[in-house]
Scaffold this active site. Structure first.
Site, mmCIF file in Angstrom:
data_model
loop_
_atom_site.group_PDB
_atom_site.id
_atom_site.type_symbol
_atom_site.label_atom_id
_atom_site.label_comp_id
_atom_site.label_asym_id
_atom_site.label_seq_id
_atom_site.Cartn_x
_atom_site.Cartn_y
_atom_site.Cartn_z
ATOM 1 N N ASN A 7 0.873 -1.182 0.000
ATOM 2 C CA ASN A 7 0.000 0.000 0.000
ATOM 3 C C ASN A 7 0.908 1.229 0.000
ATOM 4 O O ASN A 7 1.449 1.597 1.027
ATOM 5 C CB ASN A 7 -0.896 -0.026 1.248
ATOM 6 C CG ASN A 7 -1.807 1.187 1.308
ATOM 7 O OD1 ASN A 7 -1.970 1.899 0.320
ATOM 8 N ND2 ASN A 7 -2.404 1.420 2.466
ATOM 9 N N LYS A 9 0.154 4.262 -0.403
ATOM 10 C CA LYS A 9 -0.497 5.505 0.086
ATOM 11 C C LYS A 9 -0.226 6.647 -0.899
ATOM 12 O O LYS A 9 -0.153 6.399 -2.094
ATOM 13 C CB LYS A 9 -0.018 5.859 1.490
ATOM 14 C CG LYS A 9 -0.145 4.699 2.462
ATOM 15 C CD LYS A 9 0.274 5.120 3.843
ATOM 16 C CE LYS A 9 0.405 3.941 4.740
ATOM 17 N NZ LYS A 9 -0.419 4.031 5.916
ATOM 18 N N HIS A 92 -9.750 1.525 4.364
ATOM 19 C CA HIS A 92 -8.495 1.732 5.105
ATOM 20 C C HIS A 92 -8.735 2.756 6.214
ATOM 21 O O HIS A 92 -9.505 3.702 6.044
ATOM 22 C CB HIS A 92 -7.402 2.211 4.141
ATOM 23 C CG HIS A 92 -6.037 2.190 4.747
ATOM 24 N ND1 HIS A 92 -5.592 3.192 5.578
ATOM 25 C CD2 HIS A 92 -5.035 1.275 4.676
ATOM 26 C CE1 HIS A 92 -4.360 2.885 5.984
ATOM 27 N NE2 HIS A 92 -4.003 1.730 5.457
ATOM 28 N N GLU A 94 -7.088 5.176 7.209
ATOM 29 C CA GLU A 94 -6.803 6.577 6.869
ATOM 30 C C GLU A 94 -7.960 7.184 6.086
ATOM 31 O O GLU A 94 -8.237 8.379 6.187
ATOM 32 C CB GLU A 94 -5.466 6.675 6.103
ATOM 33 C CG GLU A 94 -4.304 6.520 7.083
ATOM 34 C CD GLU A 94 -3.031 5.942 6.497
ATOM 35 O OE1 GLU A 94 -2.799 6.104 5.291
ATOM 36 O OE2 GLU A 94 -2.266 5.329 7.260
ATOM 37 N N GLU A 164 -5.983 -4.501 10.566
ATOM 38 C CA GLU A 164 -4.986 -3.449 10.715
ATOM 39 C C GLU A 164 -5.313 -2.604 11.945
ATOM 40 O O GLU A 164 -6.087 -1.640 11.856
ATOM 41 C CB GLU A 164 -4.994 -2.532 9.482
ATOM 42 C CG GLU A 164 -4.562 -3.200 8.210
ATOM 43 C CD GLU A 164 -3.842 -2.222 7.282
ATOM 44 O OE1 GLU A 164 -2.744 -2.551 6.858
ATOM 45 O OE2 GLU A 164 -4.369 -1.132 7.017
ATOM 46 N N GLY A 170 1.918 2.563 10.676
ATOM 47 C CA GLY A 170 2.896 3.644 10.555
ATOM 48 C C GLY A 170 3.500 4.100 11.871
ATOM 49 O O GLY A 170 4.159 5.132 11.931
ATOM 50 N N SER A 210 2.936 -1.689 10.591
ATOM 51 C CA SER A 210 4.370 -1.678 10.906
ATOM 52 C C SER A 210 5.073 -3.003 10.628
ATOM 53 O O SER A 210 5.951 -3.429 11.383
ATOM 54 C CB SER A 210 4.592 -1.243 12.363
ATOM 55 O OG SER A 210 4.172 0.095 12.545
ATOM 56 N N GLY A 232 4.781 1.459 4.774
ATOM 57 C CA GLY A 232 6.149 2.003 4.728
ATOM 58 C C GLY A 232 7.176 1.092 4.073
ATOM 59 O O GLY A 232 7.892 1.510 3.150
HETATM 60 C C1 PEP Z 1 -0.945 0.479 5.754
HETATM 61 O O1 PEP Z 1 -0.770 1.524 5.132
HETATM 62 O O2 PEP Z 1 -1.958 -0.179 5.566
HETATM 63 C C2 PEP Z 1 0.093 0.053 6.710
HETATM 64 C C3 PEP Z 1 -0.068 -1.076 7.327
HETATM 65 O O3 PEP Z 1 1.170 0.885 6.854
HETATM 66 P P1 PEP Z 1 2.552 0.539 7.650
HETATM 67 O O4 PEP Z 1 3.030 -0.777 7.134
HETATM 68 O O5 PEP Z 1 3.462 1.663 7.288
HETATM 69 O O6 PEP Z 1 2.224 0.493 9.112
#
Ligand code: PEP
Length: 250
Positions: A7, A9, A92, A94, A164, A170, A210, A232
């Site tokens: 992802n 983003k 998601h 966000e 998640e 993040g 993460s 990330g």
């Molecule tokens: C995400 O964007 O769905 C995500 C899990 O980000 P990260 O791996 O950076 O925590």
């Protein structure tokens, strides 16, 4: 089948950089067998990133629920399908947080994805505050039942669910594998109540939050998750490829 989903983003800043990351992953995943890699870049890069390998596919991070019409700035499911997109991330955290997406909006998007025969990656997860207040099960079961309301059994094979926890995204503070495993069992129980146990068992449950090269294997092996949704670390192609290689050896 293990799903490793990138992802991106709102990254990277330019198409050249997107192409560089994509091509590196493409080059290093030519031989993969057990893993399905899905890259979800920003909309604008989608038509320009090409893959002929069925193990490396493209996904979108969002969609609109109507097919066409006077809806400024929106991108619909048939549009995404027409540029080669096979998967769409829906709900998601966000989008829920910054764009105020409600359960009912998420449900409309899920139905649109089903209607056009694409695959949905439905994201669910509790916030830190909800976890602290012991609301984990209430939140997860609400998000799932509302997102899947009215979706018939025949469409269930088009759904993947990503657990998640919002506090892990993040933050560099991933959830413990055992917590992800408990969440996965709870998600399956919720799905069994909505459909049947047999159907619930068929829906892949992924973990996101993460994930990096050091902890990825713990979710796949110890927590027996069916895949990972990675933010990330998916923008660091060497690390992302390393995670894919670990998934191949599970
Ligand atoms: C995400 O964007 O769905 C995500 C899990 O980000 P990260 O791996 O950076 O925590």
């Amino acid at each position: 089948m293990i799903y490793i989903i990138a992802n991106w983003k709102c990254n990277p800043k330019s198409f050249n950089e997107a192409k560089r990351i994509f091509n590196l992953v493409k080059e290093k995943t030519k031989e993969i067998k057990k893993t399905k890699v899905i890259i979800c870049p920003p909309f604008v890069f989608l038509p320009k990133l090409k893959t002929k390998n069925s193990k490396l596919q493209l996904g979108a991070q969002n969609c609109f629920w109507e097919d066409t019409g006077a809806f400024d700035g929106e991108v619909s499911v048939p549009m995404l399908k027409s540029v080669g997109c096979k998967y769409i991330i829906v709900g998601h955290s966000e989008r829920r947080r910054y764009f105020k997406e409600t359960d009912s909006v998420i449900n409309k998007k899920m139905k649109a994805v089903m209607k056009h025969n694409l695959k949905a990656i439905l994201c669910v997860g509790e916030t830190k505050e909800e976890k602290r207040k012991g609301k984990f099960s209430m939140i997860i079961s609400r998000q799932i039942t509302k997102a899947l309301k009215g979706i018939p059994k025949k469409d269930v094979e088009k759904i993947r669910i990503a657990y998640e926890p919002v506090w892990a995204i993040g933050s560099g503070k991933p959830c413990r594998p055992v917590e992800a495993q408990v969440a996965s069992l709870f998600i399956k129980r919720t799905l069994s109540r909505m459909y049947t146990r047999k159907i619930a068992e068929k829906i892949p449950i992924l973990y996101g939050g993460s994930v990096n090269r050091k902890n990825a294997i713990d979710y796949l092996k110890e927590a027996e998750m069916n895949g990972l949704l990675i933010g990330g670390a998916s923008l660091r192609p060497q690390e992302f490829v390393e995670i894919i290689k670990q998934a191949e050896n599970v």
